[in-house]
Every structure is written in structure tokens, then in C-alpha cells.
Scaffold this motif. Sequence first.
Motif, PDB file in Angstrom:
ATOM      1  N   THR A   1      -2.928 -10.039   2.203  1.00  0.00           N
ATOM      2  CA  THR A   1      -4.096  -9.241   1.835  1.00  0.00           C
ATOM      3  C   THR A   1      -5.303  -9.685   2.651  1.00  0.00           C
ATOM      4  OG1 THR A   1      -3.272  -9.024  -0.417  1.00  0.00           O
ATOM      5  CG2 THR A   1      -5.603  -8.545  -0.064  1.00  0.00           C
TER       6      THR A   1
ATOM      7  N   ASN B   1      -3.443   5.097   5.369  1.00  0.00           N
ATOM      8  CA  ASN B   1      -3.578   6.482   4.894  1.00  0.00           C
ATOM      9  C   ASN B   1      -3.531   7.480   6.050  1.00  0.00           C
ATOM     10  OD1 ASN B   1      -3.700   5.693   2.223  1.00  0.00           O
ATOM     11  ND2 ASN B   1      -5.937   5.636   2.185  1.00  0.00           N
TER      12      ASN B   1
ATOM     13  N   ARG C   1      -6.405  -0.121   4.708  1.00  0.00           N
ATOM     14  CA  ARG C   1      -6.071   0.996   3.793  1.00  0.00           C
ATOM     15  C   ARG C   1      -6.276   2.345   4.482  1.00  0.00           C
ATOM     16  NH1 ARG C   1      -8.746  -2.008  -0.538  1.00  0.00           N
ATOM     17  NH2 ARG C   1     -10.631  -0.896   0.054  1.00  0.00           N
TER      18      ARG C   1
ATOM     19  N   LEU D   1       0.831  -1.208   0.000  1.00  0.00           N
ATOM     20  CA  LEU D   1       0.000   0.000   0.000  1.00  0.00           C
ATOM     21  C   LEU D   1       0.867   1.261   0.000  1.00  0.00           C
ATOM     22  CD1 LEU D   1      -2.762  -1.025   2.584  1.00  0.00           C
ATOM     23  CD2 LEU D   1      -2.942  -1.013   0.071  1.00  0.00           C
TER      24      LEU D   1
ATOM     25  N   LYS E   1     -10.025  -5.037   4.708  1.00  0.00           N
ATOM     26  CA  LYS E   1      -9.116  -4.474   3.708  1.00  0.00           C
ATOM     27  C   LYS E   1      -9.243  -2.945   3.693  1.00  0.00           C
ATOM     28  CE  LYS E   1      -8.719  -6.678  -0.185  1.00  0.00           C
ATOM     29  NZ  LYS E   1      -8.954  -7.171  -1.565  1.00  0.00           N
ATOM     30  N   GLU E   2     -10.479  -2.447   3.732  1.00  0.00           N
ATOM     31  CA  GLU E   2     -10.696  -1.007   3.741  1.00  0.00           C
ATOM     32  C   GLU E   2     -10.162  -0.381   5.026  1.00  0.00           C
ATOM     33  OE1 GLU E   2     -14.270   2.282   3.426  1.00  0.00           O
ATOM     34  OE2 GLU E   2     -14.638   0.251   2.709  1.00  0.00           O
TER      35      GLU E   2
END
Length: 183
Positions: free
Chosen positions: A151, A166, A162, A26, A158-159
Motif C-alpha cells: 500500500t 481504474n 487507484r 484494488l 495511493k490516489e
Amino acid sequence: MKVTLIAGSNRANASSTNLLRYVESLLEAQQIAVHFIDLSELQLPLFSPDNWDFHPNVKHVLEAIVDGDGLILATPEYHGSVSGALKNALDYITGNQVAGKPVLSVSSAGGPLGVSSLSHLQTIVRNLHGINCPEWISIGYGMNTIGPDGTPLDEGMKERVRNTVNSFVGLTLKLTAATGAVN
């Protein structure tokens, strides 16, 4: 920006290491330079405060930490705490090497979540004067939550991973902009 990732398991194919590899992908997708340290491959001698003439592997880890703008630490949860391999690596660090740097904590556990290990890890980071990311990543290994490449199999997880990555990147950018010390 550079981020140092330390996989704190000494087990081959550990779920925490695999998850950290996914986090690495990522970061690289955002064009962020990554230095990945896998403690199952780069073993460190047992820390002793009586010996400050460090082994080359220890010097490598410390240089990567100092060189990074941020740090991501991953651990399996063993008996409600961090792995011995990661704790040993962290014992070599002095506060000035992590002070003011953002740190993201990642954990995998045999049960539903690895919250105890994350709490312990964040306490260590505070004692090193690092800045804990307000989010963390925790997965339950026994629930088939990640694939062999790390993964997350569940779209919601998963979100969340992420979004947490971020958030960490945003914190790192803010802190490096404030100090003017982007590597």
C-alpha cells in the motif's frame, strides 16, 4: 472480466511484487477476477527458441495470459531495464497471445522512478501487439513509498495508483466490449 498479473521479480518480498499485490486488492474490490503469477515462486527455465516443448510452469503462465482480458506486468528496475526474470517470461509469449489486450506496466526502482524499465516494457508490449495503457505506475523504493503490504504510504501516490488501475479497468472494459470477448 479476468486480469492476469505477473510479478516479474525473482526476489522474495520485492517492492514491485508488493505493489502488485496492492493493485490486486484494488481489482478484487471491484469484483474483478485476478490470476496472480509470482515469478519468484513459479520459476521458468531460460527461454530457447530451439525448444517449444514447454515446461509446465511456462504452460501455466501462457494459459493465464490467454485466459485474461487484460494483463498487468510488474518489474523492478535493474540497470535501466526490466528484470531478467520478467524478460525471460515475456520471451515465451507470441504476439497472438497478447494481441489487442490492454497491458498496464508497473515498476519500482531504487531511485526516484523506474521510467526506463517502463519504457522498455511498453516497447516489448508493442512488439507483442498488446495495447499499452496510457498510464503506468512507478514508485521509488528507496524513498519508503510503500508499506510491507504494498500500500502506498503517500496519499497522493495511493490516489494515483487507484486512478491508474481504474483507467486500466476502463480500457479493458472498452476493448472487451468492442471485441465481445469478455472472459
